[in-house]
Design an enzyme around this catalytic site. Sequence first.
Site, PDB file in Angstrom:
ATOM      1  N   HIS A  72       0.831  -1.206   0.000  1.00  0.00           N
ATOM      2  CA  HIS A  72       0.000   0.000   0.000  1.00  0.00           C
ATOM      3  C   HIS A  72       0.864   1.254   0.000  1.00  0.00           C
ATOM      4  O   HIS A  72       1.860   1.341   0.717  1.00  0.00           O
ATOM      5  CB  HIS A  72      -0.924   0.009   1.213  1.00  0.00           C
ATOM      6  N   TYR A 202      -9.499   5.704   6.994  1.00  0.00           N
ATOM      7  CA  TYR A 202      -9.686   6.112   8.387  1.00  0.00           C
ATOM      8  C   TYR A 202     -10.745   7.207   8.387  1.00  0.00           C
ATOM      9  O   TYR A 202     -10.495   8.306   7.897  1.00  0.00           O
ATOM     10  CB  TYR A 202      -8.378   6.648   8.974  1.00  0.00           C
ATOM     11  N   PRO A 293      -4.727   0.260  18.501  1.00  0.00           N
ATOM     12  CA  PRO A 293      -4.405  -0.162  17.136  1.00  0.00           C
ATOM     13  C   PRO A 293      -4.504   0.930  16.084  1.00  0.00           C
ATOM     14  O   PRO A 293      -4.136   0.682  14.932  1.00  0.00           O
ATOM     15  CB  PRO A 293      -5.439  -1.263  16.872  1.00  0.00           C
ATOM     16  N   LYS A 297       0.873   0.167  15.245  1.00  0.00           N
ATOM     17  CA  LYS A 297       2.226   0.098  15.784  1.00  0.00           C
ATOM     18  C   LYS A 297       2.553  -1.164  16.585  1.00  0.00           C
ATOM     19  O   LYS A 297       3.710  -1.459  16.812  1.00  0.00           O
ATOM     20  CB  LYS A 297       2.476   1.308  16.700  1.00  0.00           C
ATOM     21  N   TYR A 383       3.659   6.636  10.473  1.00  0.00           N
ATOM     22  CA  TYR A 383       2.834   5.486  10.104  1.00  0.00           C
ATOM     23  C   TYR A 383       3.662   4.416   9.407  1.00  0.00           C
ATOM     24  O   TYR A 383       3.504   3.219   9.671  1.00  0.00           O
ATOM     25  CB  TYR A 383       1.698   5.950   9.206  1.00  0.00           C
TER      26      TYR A 383
END
Length: 388
Positions: A72, A202, A293, A297, A383
């Site tokens: 991704h 998100y 979550p 991480k 991220y």
Amino acid sequence: MRTQMGIIGAGPAGLLLSRLLALQGIDSVVLENRSREYVEARIRAGILEQNTVDVLTGAGMGDRLHREGLEHRGVYLQYPGVRHQLDFPALCGRRVWVYGQTEVVKDLVAAQLAGGPPLLFDVSDVAVEDVDTDSPRVRFTDADGAARVLECDVVAGTDGFHGPSRAVVAEGTGQQLWERTYPYAWLGILADAAPATDELIYAWHPDGFALHSMRSPSVSRLYLQVDPSERIEDWSDDRIWEGLATRFALDGWELSTGTVTEKSILPMRSFVSAPMRRGRLFLAGDAAHIVPPTGAKGLNLAVADVVLLSRAVVRLLQDKETDLADAYSDTALRRVWRATHFSWWMTSMLHTTGDPFDAQLQLSQLRRVCSSEAAARELAENYTGLPL
């Protein structure tokens, strides 16, 4: 039994540590209190940082990951009427992979059982002793009910929050604990539905946060923010799909639905303990820290821990130098606190509290990330994983 490294816990941290040490000529034995079937079926994280993929590939664990994992290039941030893509390679030159922790564990277990160091399932009554000496030992009962003693040079506690290792460190070090329990949980589902998106979504919504992820081209992983007191029995499949459709709603886009094959409610909290070492006993992964979550991480922090720990153990046992072992806890905790902050920040930005003031602050932050290259780069760098 005699080995150089005793490893308690056959999650990804313990198994990868054993693998990394074996590649450097260090013997180990891995002890696990669950069955192989249970360990390989645990549904956990699914996002691998660039660093984690590189470490697994370097350890010879990359074949199936690169064949079946989904690479991704970014994520979508969404709030009502807006869905904005963050391009990670353009922002920071890194990517992430969708490849479930379950699959990582299967790969590591298969390698371990195919001529790797001993891996013992279904052990019980695990007790760690003499960690303040150069000859620690682990007592346990094996799957046949026989009492065993594992004599070691070093012990790794990769046995999670409830395992025996963390308590041993706490008893001898005056261990400090930091913890935060969040006022929301995730209701997660696996569904036989083709993902309706090319990247993770998100989504902030007045009804609560939602996340659209995936496990394969035909399996979706989706989450809804719920109250921690909710019962999974009260959430029918239809109610879940309706909630997801509402929170992901966007003109011209439609959510794919299908048969729900697994659902559960996951409470959310942050936990950090320090130090991550007592004598010859070292903690890694969830035995020392837990993060919500939202920032993806947890598994990646465990991998970072064992990379540091493997280097420290090789230097300690082969070079007879203690510098990396002495620095392990402080070095690991610097990354842990950075990841803890990022996870808290993502969680706080995306989960609704019911307070209108909080909602406006969250929307302001989301607009900032979606309009500022500097703010977007900060999210992307964290991220995708900071350098090891």
